[in-house]
Every structure is written in structure tokens, then in C-alpha cells.
Write a protein that holds these residues in place. Structure first.
Motif, PDB file in Angstrom:
ATOM      1  N   PRO A 146       0.834  -1.207   0.000  1.00 42.27           N
ATOM      2  CA  PRO A 146       0.000   0.000   0.000  1.00 42.27           C
ATOM      3  C   PRO A 146       0.870   1.260   0.000  1.00 42.27           C
ATOM      4  O   PRO A 146       1.929   1.291   0.632  1.00 42.27           O
ATOM      5  CB  PRO A 146      -0.790  -0.117   1.305  1.00 42.27           C
ATOM      6  N   SER A 147       0.423   2.289  -0.694  1.00 42.35           N
ATOM      7  CA  SER A 147       1.193   3.537  -0.759  1.00 42.35           C
ATOM      8  C   SER A 147       1.271   4.193   0.621  1.00 42.35           C
ATOM      9  O   SER A 147       0.372   4.034   1.438  1.00 42.35           O
ATOM     10  CB  SER A 147       0.528   4.502  -1.739  1.00 42.35           C
ATOM     11  N   VAL A 175      -5.084   8.983  -1.735  1.00 42.84           N
ATOM     12  CA  VAL A 175      -4.851   8.083  -2.876  1.00 42.84           C
ATOM     13  C   VAL A 175      -4.094   8.871  -3.949  1.00 42.84           C
ATOM     14  O   VAL A 175      -4.094  10.105  -3.927  1.00 42.84           O
ATOM     15  CB  VAL A 175      -6.146   7.487  -3.475  1.00 42.84           C
ATOM     16  N   ARG A 191      -5.895   6.045 -14.529  1.00 43.63           N
ATOM     17  CA  ARG A 191      -5.957   5.721 -13.089  1.00 43.63           C
ATOM     18  C   ARG A 191      -6.826   6.786 -12.435  1.00 43.63           C
ATOM     19  O   ARG A 191      -6.537   7.968 -12.551  1.00 43.63           O
ATOM     20  CB  ARG A 191      -4.554   5.743 -12.480  1.00 43.63           C
ATOM     21  N   HIS A 233      -1.048  -4.744  -6.635  1.00 44.98           N
ATOM     22  CA  HIS A 233      -0.684  -3.465  -6.048  1.00 44.98           C
ATOM     23  C   HIS A 233      -1.503  -3.223  -4.792  1.00 44.98           C
ATOM     24  O   HIS A 233      -2.561  -3.814  -4.628  1.00 44.98           O
ATOM     25  CB  HIS A 233      -0.960  -2.365  -7.080  1.00 44.98           C
ATOM     26  N   TYR A 234      -1.014  -2.331  -3.971  1.00 43.64           N
ATOM     27  CA  TYR A 234      -1.770  -1.826  -2.818  1.00 43.64           C
ATOM     28  C   TYR A 234      -2.114  -2.922  -1.820  1.00 43.64           C
ATOM     29  O   TYR A 234      -3.029  -2.769  -1.024  1.00 43.64           O
ATOM     30  CB  TYR A 234      -3.084  -1.151  -3.280  1.00 43.64           C
ATOM     31  N   PHE A 302      -5.135   3.739   2.733  1.00 40.62           N
ATOM     32  CA  PHE A 302      -3.828   3.089   2.733  1.00 40.62           C
ATOM     33  C   PHE A 302      -3.299   2.874   4.152  1.00 40.62           C
ATOM     34  O   PHE A 302      -2.658   1.860   4.420  1.00 40.62           O
ATOM     35  CB  PHE A 302      -2.825   3.878   1.889  1.00 40.62           C
ATOM     36  N   ASN A 332     -10.824   1.231  -7.115  1.00 40.21           N
ATOM     37  CA  ASN A 332      -9.686   0.787  -7.920  1.00 40.21           C
ATOM     38  C   ASN A 332      -8.577   0.239  -6.999  1.00 40.21           C
ATOM     39  O   ASN A 332      -8.041  -0.849  -7.235  1.00 40.21           O
ATOM     40  CB  ASN A 332      -9.183   1.964  -8.766  1.00 40.21           C
ATOM     41  N   ARG A 333      -8.275   0.987  -5.914  1.00 36.42           N
ATOM     42  CA  ARG A 333      -7.207   0.527  -4.995  1.00 36.42           C
ATOM     43  C   ARG A 333      -7.644  -0.708  -4.225  1.00 36.42           C
ATOM     44  O   ARG A 333      -6.898  -1.677  -4.076  1.00 36.42           O
ATOM     45  CB  ARG A 333      -6.836   1.602  -3.986  1.00 36.42           C
ATOM     46  N   ARG A 336      -7.779  -3.838  -6.369  1.00 30.80           N
ATOM     47  CA  ARG A 336      -6.466  -4.416  -6.658  1.00 30.80           C
ATOM     48  C   ARG A 336      -5.837  -5.020  -5.398  1.00 30.80           C
ATOM     49  O   ARG A 336      -5.151  -6.044  -5.490  1.00 30.80           O
ATOM     50  CB  ARG A 336      -5.572  -3.382  -7.309  1.00 30.80           C
TER      51      ARG A 336
END
Ligand code: AMP
Ligand code: MG
Length: 345
Positions: A146-147, A175, A191, A233-234, A302, A332-333, A336
Motif C-alpha cells: 500500500p502507498s 490516494v 488511473r 498493487h496496494y 492506505f 480501484n485501490r 487491486r
């Protein structure tokens, strides 16, 4: 290498700027997430971003600027981009442009386009102004995780790998930026992020479409318009599954799933909206914000996902938002992070 984490002030900004100018990496806050920056015109510096993150070399970076005058040296700018820059820069909108030779191929993963944005966070803006460079900066997490939305999150992933993290407190949006491609006739969101589809449409006066892979995995033969879409991702270490459907059915299903998993001895929790924390009291509820305020969910997302790792969660079930406006960026996050596993209650 020792990693310093310093509050962002005049002294640490000067240090950060001289590190960037000498080809070193610096993590810094933006209004979206923390970025891991390098001089975008220095190929060796850019390559060290990929090493520090463990990022695949075919996933291009975003170049950050503080002034539109910097675009001259980086890319060509179509007329259509001007009203977008007027409306949303500085801010969480990244636009793809045709690149000029000053930007090494390492930044764009060999693509003819370069992604550019102008962050609004005062620390990012000051750093970019002080160093005077275009700065290539992906999110400052290890690839796939995660970012980071707090300086401590960056330290968790980058300790010992970079010389400096500037601490500017928690990120506002939470995000990453919206990535917009103007190049194929009709504008396409590659994105979703802090600048929403409706906001873009109201400025462009035309329909903006969404890349197919925003809410589903890429098909085996499908080309990724945005290379980052190819990768997992994430994701926290836990296995994440989304549960959608009518509200009471979702709540009942979450309780049932929680009981099943804990009966198997797996450490389990539920990511739920503030409105449902009480009803899910027996399911280790983690409040991700109110469903009436998708911006709040984006802001917390996140750090909630990273918190799951710190707690050693093995199995996670999450509620979903309608995939519109900021809800689209969140889904989206989350989609994923869950590898698009969805249960329909
Ligand atoms: P991150 O730096 O983690 O925010 O990721 C940057 C995102 O921008 C990734 O999803 C990339 O695929 C996307 N991106 C950067 N440059 C380009 C480009 N030239 N064309 C398409 N997507 C890009
Ligand atoms: Mg990233």
C-alpha cells in the motif's frame, strides 16, 4: 545507509534539495501520497528509484514540477491540456505528454509519453522550487505494498535504502493522482484519483472515458494503457475479499464469513463504514470512514491497509463503495488490494 527522518523545515528542505541535485533519493509529502523523488534528468538517479522500491523497470514514473515554464524542457503540450492545467494544477492531476529527449527512457519505461503533474502540497512545492529540477517520483512504498500516506509508512519500507525522508504529516487526499491520457482522440482516465471524471468533463466539455482495467484485472492478451495496471498493487499481506450487495445482506454475510474464518483459527477482521461499526462489533471492525464521504475513505484507506500488516491479519473482508467519483478511486485501490476477489451477498 542511515535514513534520516526530519520534519520539513527550511534546513531539511535545503538538505533535500542538495541531495536531489547530487543524484540521491529523497522521500517527500505530496497532497496525494508520499513520493520517492530523484532528478528526472539524471538516468542513474532514476534507476536507483527502481532499485529502492523493487519496481519493475517497465512501470514508468511521474515527473513533478512546480512551474509550467519547466514543461518546455520536458515535453510538448497540446492545446487541450491548457484548460486542465488552469483548473487543476497545482493538484492531483497527472497528464501524459509527448516527451522530449531531456527525459531519459528510464523515467518513461521507453514510452514516447511522459506523465507530469504539479503537486499542491507546500513541502513538495518548496522542494521543487528550491532544487529547480523536474523530479521523477513514484509513491514511496516498496513495490506492491500500500502507498505511504505518513512519513512513518515511508520509513517502514525505505529504512536503510534512502538518505532522507521529509515529514510533512499525513497526506490530505490519501490516494494517488488521477492519470489522464489525452492522446487517443478522446480523453481517457488511466488511473482514477483526486480529480474526478465529472470534474474533468466539466472543464473539457466532452465525455471522458475510463480505461477498462480500472475495476477488473487485465485480460491475458490485453495491453495495459498504463503499465502500472499490470501489477498486483496496494496489497497488505492478508488475503482481502470484497463483499458487495444490499446493505443488510452484506452485514449478515460479513458476520458469517468472520465466524467461518475465526473458527478455522485465522486472524480475521472486517473493513467497514463508520455507520456499521456497531452492528459489526463482534467481527473486529476496522472503521474506514463514512460511506457518505468517499473522500474520508480515500484519506484513510492506505493507512488502514498498512495497519492490517502491523496487526498480523491473515484474512480481511471489506465493504465496498459505489464506483463513482472518489468512490471509483477507492474501489480501484481496494479492488487491486483484493486481486478483484468479490463476493456478492
Ligand atoms: P506511481 O508513481 O506509483 O503513482 O505510479 C505512476 C503511475 O503512472 C503508474 O500506474 C504508471 O503506469 C502511470 N504512468 C506513468 N507514466 C506513464 C505513461 N507514460 N503512460 C501511461 N501511464 C503512465
Ligand atoms: Mg505507486
Amino acid at each position: 545507509m542511515e535514513t534520516q527522518l526530519l520534519p520539513a523545515d527550511g534546513n531539511s528542505l535545503s538538505l533535500a534539495s542538495s541531495l536531489l541535485r547530487s543524484g540521491c533519493l529523497v522521500a517527500f509529502p505530496t497532497e496525494t501520497v508520499y513520493g520517492l523523488g530523484a532528478d528526472a534528468t539524471n538516468e542513474q538517479a532514476v534507476l536507483s528509484i527502481f532499485r529502492a522500491k523493487g519496481r519493475p523497470a517497465d512501470n514508468p514514473l511521474i515527473v513533478h514540477i512546480h512551474s509550467r515554464s519547466q514543461l518546455r524542457d520536458i515535453c510538448t503540450v497540446p492545446d487541450q491540456a491548457v484548460p486542465l492545467m488552469d483548473a487543476f494544477w497545482p493538484g492531483p492531476l497527472t497528464i501524459l505528454f509527448n516527451k522530449l529527449p531531456s527525459i531519459p527512457d528510464a523515467v518513461t519505461a521507453g514510452l514516447p509519453t511522459v506523465a507530469v503533474r504539479m503537486p499542491s502540497h507546500p513541502v513538495a512545492a518548496s522542494l521543487l522550487r528550491e532544487c529547480g529540477l523536474p523530479v521523477a517520483a513514484p509513491s514511496a512504498n516498496s513495490s506492491g505494498r500500500p502507498s505511504p500516506t505518513r512519513a512513518e509508512d515511508v520509513l517502514e519500507d525505505m529504512n536503510g535504502k534512502i538518505p532522507l525522508i521529509l515529514d510533512g504529516g499525513p497526506c490530505d487526499v490519501g490516494v494517488e493522482s488521477t492519470v489522464l491520457d489525452l492522446g487517443h482522440g478522446a480523453p481517457v482516465i488511466l488511473r482514477p484519483g483526486g480529480v474526478t471524471r465529472k470534474m474533468l468533463e466539466s472543464v473539457l466539455g466532452q465525455e471522458v472515458s475510463l480505461a477498462g482495467s480500472i475495476l477488473r484485472p487485465l485480460k491475458p492478451d490485453e495491453k495495459a494503457l498504463s503499465p502500472g495496471m499490470r501489477y498486483k498493487h496496494y496489497a497488505p499481506r492478508a488475503s482481502v475479499t470484497l463483499v458487495d450487495g444490499e446493505e443488510s445482506a452484506v452485514l449478515a454475510r460479513l458476520q458469517e464469513l468472520y465466524r467461518q474464518e475465526t473458527a478455522q483459527g485465522r486472524k480475521t477482521c472486517v473493513l467497514c463504514f463508520s455507520e456499521h461499526v456497531e452492528q459489526l462489533q463482534s467481527c473486529s471492525p476496522h472503521d474506514i470512514g463514512s460511506s457518505a464521504h468517499p473522500e474520508e475513505v480515500a484519506h484513510r484507506l492506505f493507512s488502514s491497509l498498512r495497519g492490517l500488516d502491523r496487526e498480523g491479519m491473515e484474512v480481511v473482508f471489506s465493504e465496498v463503495l459505489p464506483p463513482e467519483e472518489m468512490g471509483l478511486a477507492v474501489m480501484n485501490r481496494l479492488g487491486r488490494a483484493a486481486a478483484f476477489r468479490i463476493i456478492h451477498a
